[in-house]
Design a protein around this motif. Structure first.
Motif, short mmCIF file in Angstrom:
data_model
loop_
_atom_site.label_atom_id
_atom_site.label_comp_id
_atom_site.label_asym_id
_atom_site.label_seq_id
_atom_site.Cartn_x
_atom_site.Cartn_y
_atom_site.Cartn_z
N MET A 1 0.84 -1.34 0.10
CA MET A 1 -0.07 -0.02 -0.10
C MET A 1 0.91 1.23 0.07
SD MET A 1 -3.16 -0.69 2.30
CE MET A 1 -2.68 -2.06 3.37
N ARG A 2 2.18 0.92 -0.39
CA ARG A 2 3.01 2.19 -0.51
C ARG A 2 2.32 3.12 -1.26
NH1 ARG A 2 7.51 -1.74 -1.73
NH2 ARG A 2 8.10 -2.09 0.50
N GLY A 3 2.50 4.54 -0.99
CA GLY A 3 1.88 5.59 -1.77
C GLY A 3 0.31 6.03 -1.50
N ILE A 4 -0.15 5.14 -0.93
CA ILE A 4 -1.77 5.55 -0.41
C ILE A 4 -1.48 6.32 0.75
CG2 ILE A 4 -3.99 4.54 -0.06
CD1 ILE A 4 -3.07 4.00 -2.99
N GLU A 5 -2.31 7.38 0.76
CA GLU A 5 -1.95 8.32 2.22
C GLU A 5 -2.68 7.73 3.20
OE1 GLU A 5 -4.80 11.66 2.10
OE2 GLU A 5 -5.58 10.90 0.18
N THR A 6 -2.28 7.85 4.46
CA THR A 6 -2.94 7.43 5.67
C THR A 6 -3.90 8.49 6.04
OG1 THR A 6 -1.22 8.43 6.99
CG2 THR A 6 -0.95 6.14 6.46
N LYS A 7 -5.10 8.16 7.01
CA LYS A 7 -5.88 9.12 7.28
C LYS A 7 -6.05 8.87 8.70
CE LYS A 7 -8.54 9.95 3.05
NZ LYS A 7 -9.82 10.02 2.34
N ASP A 11 -8.14 2.79 8.74
CA ASP A 11 -7.26 1.96 8.11
C ASP A 11 -7.40 1.72 6.51
OD1 ASP A 11 -6.36 1.01 10.64
OD2 ASP A 11 -7.30 -0.90 10.63
N ARG A 12 -6.18 1.46 6.03
CA ARG A 12 -6.26 1.22 4.50
C ARG A 12 -6.86 -0.37 4.26
NH1 ARG A 12 -0.34 3.26 3.43
NH2 ARG A 12 0.00 2.10 5.43
N ASP A 13 -7.55 -0.49 3.48
CA ASP A 13 -8.07 -1.85 3.32
C ASP A 13 -7.96 -1.99 1.74
OD1 ASP A 13 -9.34 -4.19 4.10
OD2 ASP A 13 -10.96 -3.60 2.93
N GLU A 14 -7.25 -3.25 1.36
CA GLU A 14 -7.06 -3.59 0.09
C GLU A 14 -7.97 -4.76 -0.60
OE1 GLU A 14 -4.65 -6.38 1.77
OE2 GLU A 14 -4.68 -4.25 2.24
N TYR A 15 -8.37 -4.70 -1.47
CA TYR A 15 -9.06 -5.82 -2.40
C TYR A 15 -8.77 -5.96 -3.88
CZ TYR A 15 -12.58 -9.43 -3.43
OH TYR A 15 -13.18 -10.55 -3.92
N PRO A 16 -8.35 -7.28 -4.15
CA PRO A 16 -8.19 -8.34 -3.36
C PRO A 16 -7.28 -8.34 -2.45
CG PRO A 16 -7.58 -9.20 -5.63
CD PRO A 16 -8.22 -7.50 -5.41
N PRO A 17 -7.34 -9.02 -1.06
CA PRO A 17 -6.48 -8.78 -0.07
C PRO A 17 -5.21 -9.38 -0.71
CG PRO A 17 -8.29 -10.13 0.77
CD PRO A 17 -8.43 -9.86 -0.74
N ALA A 18 -3.95 -8.73 -0.17
CA ALA A 18 -2.52 -9.15 -0.50
C ALA A 18 -2.24 -10.41 -0.36
CB ALA A 18 -1.62 -7.87 0.32
N MET A 19 -2.77 -11.02 0.70
CA MET A 19 -2.47 -12.42 0.88
C MET A 19 -2.88 -13.35 -0.12
SD MET A 19 -5.26 -13.40 3.87
CE MET A 19 -6.28 -14.74 3.39
N PHE A 20 -3.61 -12.78 -1.19
CA PHE A 20 -4.02 -13.74 -2.50
C PHE A 20 -3.32 -13.53 -3.51
CE2 PHE A 20 -8.39 -13.57 -0.16
CZ PHE A 20 -8.23 -14.79 0.34
N GLN A 21 -2.96 -14.37 -4.27
CA GLN A 21 -2.18 -14.20 -5.63
C GLN A 21 -2.61 -13.04 -6.38
OE1 GLN A 21 -2.32 -17.75 -8.19
NE2 GLN A 21 -0.85 -16.67 -9.79
N GLU A 22 -3.94 -12.67 -6.44
CA GLU A 22 -4.40 -11.66 -7.19
C GLU A 22 -4.22 -10.06 -6.47
OE1 GLU A 22 -6.72 -15.49 -8.22
OE2 GLU A 22 -6.45 -14.23 -6.29
#
Length: 51
Positions: A1-7, A11-22
């Motif tokens: 999540m580098r480059g995504i500002e914090t607020k 929390d910053r939430d990613e989809y698909p989760p980083a733990m998945f290949q996608e």
């Protein structure tokens, strides 16, 4: 999540989760409340135990 500002308070939430290949570089990232993020984390962990 580098480059995504914090607020503050979110929390910053990613989809698909980083733990998945996608997940990772091409993931969609949005800010959600810390409580929502923690509960989603627990859900994904419980699914890993089942598999």
């Amino acid at each position: 999540m580098r480059g995504i500002e914090t607020k503050p308070g979110l929390d910053r939430d990613e989809y698909p989760p980083a733990m998945f290949q996608e997940g990772g570089q091409e993931a969609s990232v949005r800010h959600i409340t810390a409580g929502d993020n923690r509960s989603r984390h627990l859900y994904w962990r419980s699914m890993q135990r089942v598999a």
